[in-house]
Design an enzyme around this catalytic site. Structure first.
Site, short mmCIF file in Angstrom:
data_model
loop_
_atom_site.label_atom_id
_atom_site.label_comp_id
_atom_site.label_asym_id
_atom_site.label_seq_id
_atom_site.Cartn_x
_atom_site.Cartn_y
_atom_site.Cartn_z
CG PHE A 163 -21.00 -10.00 33.68
CD1 PHE A 163 -21.23 -11.35 32.91
CD2 PHE A 163 -19.90 -9.37 33.63
CE1 PHE A 163 -20.14 -11.50 32.11
CE2 PHE A 163 -18.89 -9.62 32.90
CZ PHE A 163 -18.73 -10.84 32.04
CE1 TYR A 164 -18.19 -8.83 42.58
CE2 TYR A 164 -20.31 -9.54 43.57
CZ TYR A 164 -19.04 -9.35 43.62
OH TYR A 164 -18.42 -9.46 44.88
CB ALA A 165 -23.23 -13.32 40.79
#
Length: 348
Positions: A163-165
């Site tokens: 989810f960071y990416a």
């Protein structure tokens, strides 16, 4: 433009930088202040890691008379807008974010709030004020597990593994739409495993050195088979400042088909990496050689969301600025170890 000389930022510019209590924001702000520019730093001072370390960074910046610190969250649009309007910057460098690949598995909402809502607030303010250049920090994580190397800016980046990416890719896409609609010159730069003095405690080099000094095991994921394109912080700062002076306009298009400059608006993404990946075990051996002691190694499987390798193509960066990250890993690791040993009592 393959032989373009290195660009330099004009003297006496006004830079609004988000994330100046963070690792990269601190270094960018300090370099600009050393070069005589005026900087307003905006940071939420979140407790994701040691506030002592963040406070020490800010304390170093406030020694410069041309620096002003504003403490507020990116999600607080009123506070953000007030700070930007009062300063009237030439350039906004948006470096603040909820960082960390693995933490995004535990607390995805922090990434939604900071990396999406906070970044949208930045876009809105840049649109309203028609800022001369908007610069956004993205990540090599957007490339996911790309099988083709090196990673080029023109590659597809539609399969993020965390989810960071996904939050960083979403920021790029939102920014492109704003560049198209409102003509704000925008450069998004993708970082590749940045390291160096004043780094983050959740990053491998910091964790490994601390564990080795304490006599603890270091955890090596992926059985040590992963590789990373490490970028020393001074090289990264050079590239950000170089790119700040290069507007993403058709007149500055790089020769050939390597440029990611959008045909729909003044928007470009640029890798900031040297294109020399290092195996994780080679990285550990470099640390061991500099510290003069072996690490106690604990080999672990690949963690969810990890990618097997990162590998930047620096071709576009070189075409635009005339240089690429080049500081050797051994030199950079030694600088970090020296810093950590001398500052440990202040930051832990």
């Amino acid at each position: 433009m393959g032989n373009t000389p290195k660009a330099t930022a004009e003297s006496d510019m006004r830079y609004f930088i988000t994330g100046t209590a963070g690792f990269i924001g601190f270094h960018v702000a300090r370099r600009l202040l050393q070069d005589g520019h005026e900087v307003v730093g905006f940071d939420g001072m979140t407790p994701y890691y040691s506030l002592r370390l963040k406070e020490a960074r800010v304390a170093a910046l406030v020694q410069f008379p041309r620096f002003q610190a504003v403490t507020a969250m990116l999600e607080d649009k009123a506070a953000l807008e007030d700070a930007v309007r009062k300063f009237q910057p030439d350039v906004i460098v948006h470096l603040a974010a909820q960082a960390g690949v693995r933490y995004s598995l535990e607390n995805p909402k922090a990434y939604l709030d900071s990396n999406l809502t906070g970044s949208w607030n930045i876009l809105e303010i840049a649109r309203e004020l028609q800022v001369g250049h908007l610069m956004l920090a993205s990540t090599s994580s957007v490339y996911g597990a790309n099988a083709v190397v090196p990673f080029r800016e023109t590659d597809k980046t539609d399969e993020p593994l965390t989810f960071y990416a996904a939050s960083k890719k979403s920021m790029e896409v939102m920014a492109h739409s704003y560049a198209h609609l409102y003509k704000v010159p925008t450069t998004a730069f993708r970082f590749f495993t940045v390291y160096g003095p004043w780094g983050r405690p959740d990053m491998a080099l910091f964790k490994f050195v601390k564990a080795m000094l304490d006599g603890d095991e270091i955890e090596i994921y992926g059985e040590g088979k992963m590789s990373r394109d490490f970028t020393y912080i001074d090289d990264l700062v050079d590239s950000i400042i170089d790119l700040s002076a290069i507007s993403p306009a058709e007149a500055n298009r790089a020769a050939g088909d390597i440029d990611s400059l959008s045909p729909q608006g003044p928007f470009r993404v640029v890798n900031i990496g040297g294109g020399q990946p290092v195996g994780l075990l080679d990285f550990v051996e470099t640390i061991e050689a500099i510290m003069g002691k072996p690490a106690r190694r604990k080999m672990l499987p690949m963690q969810k969301g990890d990618v097997p390798r990162t590998f930047a193509s620096p071709d576009l960066l070189v075409a635009l600025t005339g240089r690429k990250p080049s500081i050797e890993l051994r030199e950079g690791v030694r600088a970090f170890v020296d810093w950590y040993v001398s500052h440990r009592g202040e930051i832990e």
